[in-house]
Each structure stands twice: as C-alpha cells, then as structure tokens.
Design an enzyme around this catalytic site. Structure first.
Site, short mmCIF file in Angstrom:
data_model
loop_
_atom_site.label_atom_id
_atom_site.label_comp_id
_atom_site.label_asym_id
_atom_site.label_seq_id
_atom_site.Cartn_x
_atom_site.Cartn_y
_atom_site.Cartn_z
N ASP A 183 0.91 -1.14 0.00
CA ASP A 183 0.00 0.00 0.00
C ASP A 183 0.95 1.20 0.00
O ASP A 183 1.59 1.47 1.02
CB ASP A 183 -0.88 0.02 1.26
CG ASP A 183 -1.85 1.19 1.22
OD1 ASP A 183 -1.41 2.32 0.90
OD2 ASP A 183 -3.03 0.99 1.51
N HIS A 184 1.05 1.88 -1.12
CA HIS A 184 2.16 2.85 -1.23
C HIS A 184 2.01 4.01 -0.24
O HIS A 184 2.97 4.71 0.04
CB HIS A 184 2.35 3.33 -2.67
CG HIS A 184 1.39 4.38 -3.12
ND1 HIS A 184 0.12 4.08 -3.57
CD2 HIS A 184 1.49 5.73 -3.18
CE1 HIS A 184 -0.49 5.20 -3.90
NE2 HIS A 184 0.30 6.23 -3.67
N HIS A 246 -5.81 2.90 1.17
CA HIS A 246 -5.06 4.05 1.68
C HIS A 246 -5.74 4.74 2.86
O HIS A 246 -5.12 5.00 3.89
CB HIS A 246 -4.84 5.08 0.57
CG HIS A 246 -4.25 4.51 -0.69
ND1 HIS A 246 -3.32 3.49 -0.68
CD2 HIS A 246 -4.45 4.81 -2.00
CE1 HIS A 246 -2.98 3.20 -1.94
NE2 HIS A 246 -3.65 3.97 -2.75
C1 BG6 Z 1 -3.49 4.93 -6.30
C2 BG6 Z 1 -4.83 5.01 -6.95
O1 BG6 Z 1 -3.42 3.82 -5.45
O2 BG6 Z 1 -3.26 6.11 -5.53
C3 BG6 Z 1 -4.95 6.25 -7.82
O3 BG6 Z 1 -5.04 3.85 -7.75
C4 BG6 Z 1 -4.59 7.49 -7.03
O4 BG6 Z 1 -6.26 6.37 -8.36
C5 BG6 Z 1 -3.26 7.30 -6.31
O5 BG6 Z 1 -4.51 8.57 -7.93
C6 BG6 Z 1 -2.98 8.44 -5.37
O6 BG6 Z 1 -1.70 8.32 -4.85
P1 BG6 Z 1 -0.87 9.59 -4.36
O7 BG6 Z 1 0.39 9.01 -3.81
O8 BG6 Z 1 -0.67 10.45 -5.56
O9 BG6 Z 1 -1.73 10.25 -3.33
#
Ligand code: BG6
Length: 486
Positions: A183-184, A246
C-alpha cells in the site's frame, strides 16, 4: 534471519514494460544503489510479455526512464546500474515459459555468483496475479537456497471473497513471512511519522481518546480525473481504489493502540484490532458521488461520463464520504469521517483531529466570541507538516478571541522526503514487513467494505473542482459537524 542490506539480491519484476516500473521502481532502485542500501552486485530481471525486447533494448528503455526521472548526472553510477538490468519474456499462464524463467534466473545467479536471495515483484494488473503466482510455484520458484520474497501491488482482491481466494492461492506456495502486500501510502514519510508523532511525544497520548477528541476527519482529495485508467477504474471506483486501502491505513495508524514493540507483527496486530472494532457501516453513513463537468484551475474539464473508456451510463463512484465508528474503549462515540474523490479543488491528504470544546465557557457573558475547538491538522501531502490551532485573545479592548495556528513544515527543516517506493523497496530488501499489509488485515478491511459495495446505492453528481456532492456536507451536518476543508 533475513540477509543484511549488503547481501545482493536478484529482483525479478513482472510488468517491466509498465508505467509503475519505469516511473517509480526503476528510479527508486537507482537511488537505493546510490545510497548504498542495495549492494552493487544486485541484479534486476525485467519480465514482460513482449517478445520484441532483449537485454540491450530493455536497457535502452530504462535509460530513457531514468532521464525522464531527472537522474541524468552521475554517469558512471548510471552505467553500472543499467548494466545490471536484464530482460526475459514470459507468456502468462504458459508453464514452459516459467521453466525457462527458472533456468534464466539460475544462469544469472551462477554468472554473477549471487547467493539466491530473490524478490519477485508483481507489478501487474490484478487479473494476472493468480496465474503468475501459480506459474512461479509450479516450477519451484517459491523457494530458494537463500530468501525468496513475493511483492504484490494493489488492488488485493475486489471484495472479501476474492481477497480470501487470493490469500489462499498465495499461501499454497508462499508463507506469509515471504509476502509483501504494497500500500504505497505506508511508504510515505509523513504516514510513517504518525508512529513517531503519536508514540514518541508524551504530549498527545493523554488526550488521544474519546474524553478529549470530538471527531477525526481524513480527506484524500485529488485534482486529477480518471486520466487514461478508465479500464481499471470503471471496475474499481473510489471505495475500492482509495478507501479500502489508503484511507483505511490512515485511519488505523491514527486510531491504533501503542504496540508493545516497533516490530512488524506487533504493529500489524494493533491495526487489525482497530479494524475489528469498526462497527458495520450503515447505509446512511455513506455517500457516493461522480464528477460532472466543471472547472479545475480555471480550465473547463469534462465529467466522468465524458472521459475516454467510460460507459455513458456508468454508476462508478469517483467520490466517497463515510462516517465510521471505532467501537472500542478509546474511541467509542468519536466519529471518524473519511472522504476521497477525484476532480476535487486540490490535491490534499490531511487528517484533522478536532478536540472537544472547553466544558464551560467563562467567556460566554461577553457574547463576543464563539469558542472554536482546538484542531490538530496533519498534512500527509503536499506541503507536509502539522498545524495546531488554539484560541488567543485578539489584542485591544474587550474579550474577543481568534483561532491561531502553530505550524511545522517538513520542507523548512529537512532537505527532501524520499519517494515512498524507495522506502518500501529498501524494506523489502531488508526483510522488514512493518509497512506491508498482512493477510488478515486485508481481509478484515474487505469484510468491512464489501457489504457497502454490495448494497444498492445512489450516486450523487458533483461539479469537477468542488469538494463533492451536497449529500456529503449533509452527512457531517446531521451530526453538527462541518468538513475541515470546504
Ligand atoms: C493509487 C490510486 O493507489 O493512488 C490512484 O489507484 C490514485 O487512483 C493514487 O490517484 C494516489 O496516490 P498519491 O500518492 O498520488 O496520493
């Protein structure tokens, strides 16, 4: 015990012609090499379906991606890095292809005297996960004489049943200790800092509960629309794409109890306890929205239904707001409001903790002021930092009050924040699962959201560039609250 950071690894990336690999993973690996986190003898084997690539042309592609990431200087380091990249074609679901991959891996390890520490990174569309896991397992690539780790990108399932099935398949071939579910958001510095903020400061813990906190809001808004991802997004929607993973992680880190140790399972146990405490989400505690035409930064943009690849009758949600109750000793009665959407006024990820107002106001007789509650605003991105608001007397005659803010900004104190993928890759190489989602955690989260996804729903329109549909305002107004950003 896992290898130390200096043990060389072979990192096999499935999806090596894809956007994630070229935009995120490759630059992150280069920076890790430069920082000495990965050993100079590491190798990367890029794997994809394309048959028109070989090692040389793949390296050419990677060179261009490094250029695009702005990693153009440091020529000698770059040349060494690029020389460590190889390419193999694998046909999805073709057993002989996996056998050939196993032989190629053995040959690379032999040639470079590598100690068989392998990382398989599935940077693939979710429909390719099962056949790839099966393919690896069937030819014995789930084990090696060194360590073998499997990294799997989101989305992990699309509901409880599919997440369970994927876990079962994974566990047929791999132990949970080998599995790294990404989960980044957990790789973001400011998200990790929630641990430090909460558990390394004596100031907050005594007030971090139902006695002192009135409500918590978590907003993750994006200016971007669906872009070129309609194929995926039409099947996902905002709840699957953002909330189940997230926003739920942000909720867990905000609400969890202090773990006994800063250690992967101790932390993940506490997060699972939060998920188990969340009451089923009532129908009228959820608002779905879909963006209509509107304006972003002064320019007109189309609505979701006008986007390329979106069905003209689509009811896929691009916005969700929810009211969540964490029914445990610490949080009983404190609502957690979650909200995320595309085509909102700005890109912002923020956790707003509103404290209770003082029980009595001795200033009431002055009738010149309404006391605002103290707020702690944790900005995850952009302009990362904290704001703490408090009341002060406005200078001059009489007793008027104003809310003022104490601010802390990362960029004023630290040179730069590493990209989340850099952090996550370093942890994978070092065998640290703290920032990765455990099997039971992902299932608990789906258990919570699957009923919400399966119910009939109304999808409210909202103008692109707005903070979402009016129904989302009503969701909080019903409980005498307002969204912190409106
Ligand atoms: C991803 C989603 O996991 O996270 C995208 O699939 C989203 O739809 C993105 O735009 C948002 O990530 P960050 O790091 O830009 O907030």
């Amino acid at each position: 015990m896992g290898p130390t950071s200096i043990d060389p690894h072979l990192i096999v990336v499935f999806g090596a012609t894809g956007d994630l690999f070229h935009r995120k993973l490759l630059p992150a690996l280069f920076r890790l090499l430069e920082r000495g986190v990965i050993d100079g003898r590491f190798r990367v084997l890029g794997v994809a379906r394309r048959g028109d690539l070989d090692d040389a042309s793949f390296r050419g592609l990677c060179e261009r991606s490094l250029d695009q990431a702005g990693l153009t200087s440091r020529e000698a380091a770059r040349a060494a890095f690029v020389a460590a990249l190889d390419y193999a074609q694998v046909q999805d679901g073709v057993a002989a292809s996996y056998q050939a991959l196993a032989e190629r891996i053995a040959a690379i390890e032999d040639q470079h005297a590598l100690p068989h520490h392998r990382i398989f990174y599935l940077s693939l569309p979710p429909q390719a996960f099962p056949s790839t896991i099966e393919g690896l397992g069937a030819v014995g690539l789930n084990r090696s004489e060194g360590t073998t780790r499997l990294v799997i990108e989101k989305p992990f399932g699309r509901d409880l049943a599919s997440a369970k099935a994927l876990n079962q398949l994974l566990h047929r071939w791999f132990d949970e200790t080998q599995v790294y579910r990404i989960d980044h958001y957990l790789g973001k510095e400011t998200v990790q800092n929630l641990f430090v903020f909460r558990f390394a400061n004596a100031l907050f813990e005594p007030v971090w509960n139902r006695d002192r906190i009135d409500n918590v809001q978590i907003t993750v808004s994006e200016e971007l629309g669906v872009e070129s991802r309609a194929g995926y997004y039409e099947q996902a929607g905002a709840l699957r794409d953002m909330v189940q993973n997230h926003l739920t992680q942000l909720l867990c880190l905000t609400a969890m109890e202090p773990p006994a140790q800063f250690e992967a399972d101790a932390i993940r146990n506490e997060k699972v306890k939060v998920l188990r405490s969340i009451a089923p989400i009532a129908d009228d505690d959820v608002v779905f929205g879909q963006y209509r035409p509107g304006t972003i930064e002064g320019a007109p943009v189309c609505g979701y239904l006008g986007e390329k690849g979106v069905a003209p009758t689509s009811t896929t949600e691009t916005f969700v707001a929810l009211r969540v109750s964490v029914s445990n000793w610490r949080w009983q009665g404190v609502p957690f409001y979650l909200r995320t959407g595309k085509r909102m006024p700005k890109r912002l990820s923020q956790i707003t903790v509103s404290f209770r107002c003082p029980p009595v106001s001795m200033f009431q007789p002055f009738n010149t002021c309404v006391l605002s509650s103290n707020q702690l605003v944790i900005t995850v991105q952009p302009d990362e930092g904290f704001d703490l608001s408090f009341e002060v007397k406005a200078p001059g005659e009489g007793m008027a009050m104003r809310s003022q803010r104490m601010q802390y900004r990362y960029h004023e104190n630290f040179a730069s924040l590493p990209d989340g993928y850099e952090t996550l890759l370093a942890d994978i190489v070092q065998g640290d699962q703290t920032l990765f989602v455990r099997a039971d955690e992902v299932e608990k989260s789906w258990e919570l959201f699957t009923p919400v996804l399966e119910r009939p729903r109304a999808v409210h329109g909202y103008a692109a560039g707005s903070w979402g549909p009016a129904a989302a305002e009503q969701l909080v107004a019903r409980h005498d609250q307002r969204w912190a950003q409106r």
